[in-house]
Design a protein around this motif. Structure first.
Motif, PDB file in Angstrom:
ATOM      1  N   TRP A  43       0.813  -1.207   0.000  1.00 45.79           N
ATOM      2  CA  TRP A  43       0.000   0.000   0.000  1.00 45.79           C
ATOM      3  C   TRP A  43       0.851   1.264   0.000  1.00 45.79           C
ATOM      4  N   GLY A  44       1.979   1.208  -0.671  1.00 47.47           N
ATOM      5  CA  GLY A  44       2.858   2.365  -0.793  1.00 47.47           C
ATOM      6  C   GLY A  44       3.769   2.589   0.397  1.00 47.47           C
ATOM      7  N   MET A  45       3.745   1.683   1.346  1.00 46.89           N
ATOM      8  CA  MET A  45       4.546   1.853   2.561  1.00 46.89           C
ATOM      9  C   MET A  45       6.008   1.455   2.386  1.00 46.89           C
ATOM     10  N   ARG A  46       6.341   0.735   1.321  1.00 52.30           N
ATOM     11  CA  ARG A  46       7.726   0.329   1.074  1.00 52.30           C
ATOM     12  C   ARG A  46       8.166   0.834  -0.295  1.00 52.30           C
ATOM     13  N   ARG A  47       9.387   1.363  -0.382  1.00 49.90           N
ATOM     14  CA  ARG A  47       9.979   1.802  -1.642  1.00 49.90           C
ATOM     15  C   ARG A  47      11.080   0.811  -2.019  1.00 49.90           C
ATOM     16  N   VAL A  48      11.127   0.458  -3.291  1.00 52.24           N
ATOM     17  CA  VAL A  48      12.048  -0.570  -3.759  1.00 52.24           C
ATOM     18  C   VAL A  48      12.804  -0.074  -4.979  1.00 52.24           C
ATOM     19  N   SER A  49      14.104  -0.337  -5.034  1.00 52.26           N
ATOM     20  CA  SER A  49      14.891  -0.086  -6.245  1.00 52.26           C
ATOM     21  C   SER A  49      15.867  -1.231  -6.452  1.00 52.26           C
ATOM     22  N   ILE A  50      16.345  -1.326  -7.687  1.00 51.52           N
ATOM     23  CA  ILE A  50      17.261  -2.396  -8.072  1.00 51.52           C
ATOM     24  C   ILE A  50      18.616  -1.786  -8.398  1.00 51.52           C
ATOM     25  N   ILE A  51      19.652  -2.412  -7.879  1.00 47.94           N
ATOM     26  CA  ILE A  51      21.019  -1.954  -8.137  1.00 47.94           C
ATOM     27  C   ILE A  51      21.761  -3.101  -8.816  1.00 47.94           C
ATOM     28  N   LYS A  52      22.297  -2.818  -9.965  1.00 46.88           N
ATOM     29  CA  LYS A  52      23.021  -3.831 -10.724  1.00 46.88           C
ATOM     30  C   LYS A  52      24.365  -4.111 -10.058  1.00 46.88           C
ATOM     31  N   SER A  53      24.639  -5.371  -9.793  1.00 50.29           N
ATOM     32  CA  SER A  53      25.921  -5.780  -9.226  1.00 50.29           C
ATOM     33  C   SER A  53      26.986  -5.739 -10.314  1.00 50.29           C
ATOM     34  N   SER A  54      28.220  -5.629  -9.891  1.00 48.15           N
ATOM     35  CA  SER A  54      29.313  -5.704 -10.860  1.00 48.15           C
ATOM     36  C   SER A  54      29.543  -7.142 -11.317  1.00 48.15           C
ATOM     37  N   VAL A  55      28.877  -8.082 -10.679  1.00 47.66           N
ATOM     38  CA  VAL A  55      28.989  -9.501 -11.027  1.00 47.66           C
ATOM     39  C   VAL A  55      27.810  -9.882 -11.919  1.00 47.66           C
ATOM     40  N   LYS A  56      28.111 -10.498 -13.040  1.00 49.04           N
ATOM     41  CA  LYS A  56      27.094 -10.858 -14.023  1.00 49.04           C
ATOM     42  C   LYS A  56      25.951 -11.659 -13.392  1.00 49.04           C
ATOM     43  N   ASP A  57      24.724 -11.349 -13.818  1.00 45.26           N
ATOM     44  CA  ASP A  57      23.506 -12.043 -13.392  1.00 45.26           C
ATOM     45  C   ASP A  57      23.209 -11.919 -11.906  1.00 45.26           C
ATOM     46  N   HIS A  58      23.673 -10.843 -11.274  1.00 46.80           N
ATOM     47  CA  HIS A  58      23.382 -10.570  -9.863  1.00 46.80           C
ATOM     48  C   HIS A  58      22.894  -9.138  -9.707  1.00 46.80           C
ATOM     49  N   TYR A  59      21.944  -8.959  -8.787  1.00 46.88           N
ATOM     50  CA  TYR A  59      21.385  -7.644  -8.484  1.00 46.88           C
ATOM     51  C   TYR A  59      21.197  -7.513  -6.986  1.00 46.88           C
ATOM     52  N   VAL A  60      21.173  -6.277  -6.536  1.00 47.96           N
ATOM     53  CA  VAL A  60      20.855  -5.988  -5.148  1.00 47.96           C
ATOM     54  C   VAL A  60      19.504  -5.295  -5.131  1.00 47.96           C
ATOM     55  N   LEU A  61      18.611  -5.812  -4.332  1.00 50.23           N
ATOM     56  CA  LEU A  61      17.296  -5.227  -4.155  1.00 50.23           C
ATOM     57  C   LEU A  61      17.358  -4.391  -2.892  1.00 50.23           C
ATOM     58  N   TYR A  62      17.254  -3.100  -3.051  1.00 56.92           N
ATOM     59  CA  TYR A  62      17.339  -2.197  -1.913  1.00 56.92           C
ATOM     60  C   TYR A  62      15.938  -1.696  -1.588  1.00 56.92           C
ATOM     61  N   CYS A  63      15.539  -1.841  -0.344  1.00 57.74           N
ATOM     62  CA  CYS A  63      14.192  -1.485   0.077  1.00 57.74           C
ATOM     63  C   CYS A  63      14.251  -0.637   1.337  1.00 57.74           C
ATOM     64  N   GLU A  64      13.332   0.281   1.429  1.00 52.19           N
ATOM     65  CA  GLU A  64      13.214   1.054   2.664  1.00 52.19           C
ATOM     66  C   GLU A  64      11.745   1.360   2.918  1.00 52.19           C
ATOM     67  N   GLY A  65      11.413   1.449   4.187  1.00 49.03           N
ATOM     68  CA  GLY A  65      10.053   1.749   4.583  1.00 49.03           C
ATOM     69  C   GLY A  65       9.848   1.396   6.037  1.00 49.03           C
ATOM     70  N   LYS A  66       8.639   1.597   6.492  1.00 47.07           N
ATOM     71  CA  LYS A  66       8.327   1.316   7.891  1.00 47.07           C
ATOM     72  C   LYS A  66       7.828  -0.106   8.054  1.00 47.07           C
ATOM     73  N   LEU A  67       8.291  -0.715   9.123  1.00 43.37           N
ATOM     74  CA  LEU A  67       7.866  -2.049   9.508  1.00 43.37           C
ATOM     75  C   LEU A  67       7.442  -1.949  10.958  1.00 43.37           C
ATOM     76  N   PHE A  68       6.149  -2.046  11.208  1.00 42.81           N
ATOM     77  CA  PHE A  68       5.588  -1.888  12.552  1.00 42.81           C
ATOM     78  C   PHE A  68       6.041  -0.580  13.193  1.00 42.81           C
ATOM     79  N   GLY A  69       6.005   0.491  12.389  1.00 43.79           N
ATOM     80  CA  GLY A  69       6.310   1.822  12.887  1.00 43.79           C
ATOM     81  C   GLY A  69       7.790   2.161  12.972  1.00 43.79           C
ATOM     82  N   ILE A  70       8.651   1.245  12.591  1.00 46.10           N
ATOM     83  CA  ILE A  70      10.095   1.475  12.654  1.00 46.10           C
ATOM     84  C   ILE A  70      10.638   1.592  11.235  1.00 46.10           C
ATOM     85  N   GLN A  71      11.395   2.647  10.961  1.00 46.54           N
ATOM     86  CA  GLN A  71      12.011   2.826   9.650  1.00 46.54           C
ATOM     87  C   GLN A  71      13.122   1.793   9.472  1.00 46.54           C
ATOM     88  N   VAL A  72      13.066   1.033   8.393  1.00 47.30           N
ATOM     89  CA  VAL A  72      14.026  -0.044   8.142  1.00 47.30           C
ATOM     90  C   VAL A  72      14.546   0.067   6.719  1.00 47.30           C
TER      91      VAL A  72
END
Length: 176
Positions: free
Chosen positions: A99-128
Protein backbone atom coordinates in the motif's frame (compact mmCIF):
# COMPACT_ATOMS: atom_id res chain seq x y z
CA UNK A 1 6.86 -15.17 12.20
CA UNK A 2 4.84 -12.56 10.33
CA UNK A 3 7.35 -9.90 11.36
CA UNK A 4 10.17 -11.86 9.77
CA UNK A 5 8.26 -12.48 6.56
CA UNK A 6 7.21 -8.86 6.29
CA UNK A 7 10.82 -7.84 6.75
CA UNK A 8 12.06 -10.29 4.15
CA UNK A 9 9.36 -9.24 1.74
CA UNK A 10 10.85 -5.74 1.75
CA UNK A 11 13.55 -7.19 -0.44
CA UNK A 12 11.42 -9.57 -2.40
CA UNK A 13 9.24 -6.82 -3.68
CA UNK A 14 11.95 -5.60 -5.96
CA UNK A 15 13.15 -8.21 -8.36
CA UNK A 16 11.76 -6.92 -11.60
CA UNK A 17 12.13 -5.95 -15.21
CA UNK A 18 13.00 -2.42 -14.21
CA UNK A 19 15.68 0.07 -15.06
CA UNK A 20 17.32 1.80 -12.13
CA UNK A 21 18.85 5.18 -12.92
CA UNK A 22 21.52 4.39 -10.32
CA UNK A 23 22.62 1.29 -12.23
CA UNK A 24 26.01 2.20 -13.64
CA UNK A 25 26.54 -0.23 -16.49
CA UNK A 26 23.45 0.25 -18.57
CA UNK A 27 20.01 -1.25 -18.40
CA UNK A 28 18.70 -3.82 -15.99
CA UNK A 29 17.73 -6.99 -17.82
CA UNK A 30 14.22 -8.39 -17.99
CA UNK A 31 13.87 -9.89 -14.53
CA UNK A 32 10.91 -12.16 -15.30
CA UNK A 33 11.45 -15.79 -14.50
CA UNK A 34 13.37 -17.68 -11.82
CA UNK A 35 15.77 -16.02 -9.36
CA UNK A 36 17.54 -17.10 -6.17
CA UNK A 37 17.74 -14.94 -3.06
CA UNK A 38 21.29 -15.58 -1.85
CA UNK A 39 21.84 -13.16 1.03
CA UNK A 40 20.08 -10.44 2.98
CA UNK A 41 20.87 -7.72 5.48
CA UNK A 42 19.14 -4.86 7.28
CA UNK A 43 20.15 -1.77 9.20
CA UNK A 44 18.21 -3.01 12.25
CA UNK A 45 17.92 -6.38 13.96
CA UNK A 46 14.66 -7.94 12.82
CA UNK A 47 12.61 -9.70 15.48
CA UNK A 48 11.12 -13.03 14.56
CA UNK A 49 12.19 -16.44 13.47
CA UNK A 50 15.33 -17.37 11.60
CA UNK A 51 14.99 -18.32 7.93
CA UNK A 52 16.47 -21.78 7.35
CA UNK A 53 15.79 -22.21 3.63
CA UNK A 54 14.31 -20.28 0.72
CA UNK A 55 12.92 -21.59 -2.56
CA UNK A 56 13.61 -19.96 -5.93
CA UNK A 57 11.57 -16.82 -6.57
CA UNK A 58 9.24 -16.58 -9.53
CA UNK A 59 8.80 -13.10 -10.94
CA UNK A 60 5.92 -12.35 -13.30
CA UNK A 61 5.38 -9.14 -15.26
CA UNK A 62 1.83 -7.83 -14.90
CA UNK A 63 -0.17 -5.18 -16.75
CA UNK A 64 0.97 -1.59 -16.48
CA UNK A 65 4.55 -2.48 -15.57
CA UNK A 66 3.60 -4.00 -12.21
CA UNK A 67 5.20 -7.22 -10.99
CA UNK A 68 4.35 -10.21 -8.87
CA UNK A 69 6.88 -12.19 -6.83
CA UNK A 70 6.24 -15.62 -5.37
CA UNK A 71 8.56 -17.43 -2.96
CA UNK A 72 8.42 -19.92 -0.11
CA UNK A 73 10.59 -19.66 2.99
CA UNK A 74 11.20 -22.18 5.74
CA UNK A 75 11.61 -20.62 9.18
CA UNK A 76 11.70 -22.62 12.40
CA UNK A 77 10.56 -25.69 10.49
CA UNK A 78 7.46 -24.04 9.00
CA UNK A 79 6.91 -23.17 5.34
CA UNK A 80 5.50 -19.76 4.53
CA UNK A 81 4.37 -19.07 0.98
CA UNK A 82 4.50 -15.41 0.00
CA UNK A 83 3.15 -13.44 -2.92
CA UNK A 84 4.12 -9.78 -3.17
CA UNK A 85 2.71 -7.33 -5.70
CA UNK A 86 4.91 -4.45 -6.82
CA UNK A 87 3.28 -1.33 -8.13
CA UNK A 88 5.24 0.66 -10.68
CA UNK A 89 6.18 4.09 -9.30
CA UNK A 90 6.57 7.36 -11.20
CA UNK A 91 10.32 6.92 -11.77
CA UNK A 92 11.88 4.14 -13.87
CA UNK A 93 13.19 1.26 -11.77
CA UNK A 94 11.21 2.30 -8.72
CA UNK A 95 8.29 0.42 -7.19
CA UNK A 96 6.11 0.48 -4.13
CA UNK A 97 4.64 -2.38 -2.14
CA UNK A 98 2.37 -2.84 0.84
CA UNK A 99 0.00 0.00 0.00
CA UNK A 100 2.86 2.37 -0.79
CA UNK A 101 4.55 1.85 2.56
CA UNK A 102 7.73 0.33 1.07
CA UNK A 103 9.98 1.80 -1.64
CA UNK A 104 12.05 -0.57 -3.76
CA UNK A 105 14.89 -0.09 -6.24
CA UNK A 106 17.26 -2.40 -8.07
CA UNK A 107 21.02 -1.95 -8.14
CA UNK A 108 23.02 -3.83 -10.72
CA UNK A 109 25.92 -5.78 -9.23
CA UNK A 110 29.31 -5.70 -10.86
CA UNK A 111 28.99 -9.50 -11.03
CA UNK A 112 27.09 -10.86 -14.02
CA UNK A 113 23.51 -12.04 -13.39
CA UNK A 114 23.38 -10.57 -9.86
CA UNK A 115 21.39 -7.64 -8.48
CA UNK A 116 20.85 -5.99 -5.15
CA UNK A 117 17.30 -5.23 -4.16
CA UNK A 118 17.34 -2.20 -1.91
CA UNK A 119 14.19 -1.49 0.08
CA UNK A 120 13.21 1.05 2.66
CA UNK A 121 10.05 1.75 4.58
CA UNK A 122 8.33 1.32 7.89
CA UNK A 123 7.87 -2.05 9.51
CA UNK A 124 5.59 -1.89 12.55
CA UNK A 125 6.31 1.82 12.89
CA UNK A 126 10.10 1.48 12.65
CA UNK A 127 12.01 2.83 9.65
CA UNK A 128 14.03 -0.04 8.14
CA UNK A 129 16.47 -0.31 5.23
CA UNK A 130 17.10 -3.75 3.78
CA UNK A 131 19.10 -5.23 0.94
CA UNK A 132 18.89 -8.62 -0.77
CA UNK A 133 21.35 -10.26 -3.14
CA UNK A 134 19.66 -12.17 -5.96
CA UNK A 135 21.14 -14.16 -8.79
CA UNK A 136 20.11 -16.37 -11.70
CA UNK A 137 21.76 -19.53 -10.33
CA UNK A 138 21.55 -21.11 -6.85
CA UNK A 139 25.32 -21.26 -6.26
CA UNK A 140 26.91 -18.81 -3.84
CA UNK A 141 29.37 -16.47 -5.51
CA UNK A 142 31.96 -14.92 -3.19
CA UNK A 143 32.64 -12.01 -5.56
CA UNK A 144 28.91 -11.18 -5.73
CA UNK A 145 28.66 -11.43 -1.93
CA UNK A 146 31.55 -8.98 -1.47
CA UNK A 147 29.98 -6.57 -3.98
CA UNK A 148 26.67 -6.90 -2.11
CA UNK A 149 28.35 -6.01 1.19
CA UNK A 150 29.94 -2.91 -0.38
CA UNK A 151 26.63 -1.77 -1.89
CA UNK A 152 24.84 -2.27 1.44
CA UNK A 153 27.58 -0.46 3.39
CA UNK A 154 27.39 2.49 1.00
CA UNK A 155 23.75 2.82 2.04
CA UNK A 156 24.50 2.61 5.77
CA UNK A 157 23.81 -1.08 6.32
CA UNK A 158 26.52 -2.91 8.27
CA UNK A 159 28.07 -5.92 6.51
CA UNK A 160 28.19 -7.61 9.93
CA UNK A 161 24.47 -8.39 9.67
CA UNK A 162 24.61 -10.28 6.36
CA UNK A 163 22.85 -13.65 6.34
CA UNK A 164 23.70 -16.10 3.55
CA UNK A 165 20.57 -18.09 2.71
CA UNK A 166 20.33 -21.81 1.96
CA UNK A 167 18.42 -22.88 -1.14
CA UNK A 168 15.79 -25.61 -1.48
CA UNK A 169 13.67 -26.44 -4.51
CA UNK A 170 10.46 -27.07 -2.57
CA UNK A 171 9.11 -26.87 0.94
CA UNK A 172 10.48 -29.95 2.76
CA UNK A 173 7.79 -32.56 3.55
CA UNK A 174 6.21 -32.19 6.97
CA UNK A 175 6.92 -28.44 7.21
CA UNK A 176 3.63 -27.00 5.93
Amino acid sequence: MKTLFLAISLGLVATLQAQDPSAEDGEIEDMSGRWYMKAMTADKQMPGRKVQFVTPMTITALEGGNLEIEVTMVANGQCEEMQVDLKKADKPGKYTAFWGMRRVSIIKSSVKDHYVLYCEGKLFGIQVRMAKLVGRDPENNQEALEDFKEIAAARGISSGRVTVLKQTETCPPGNK
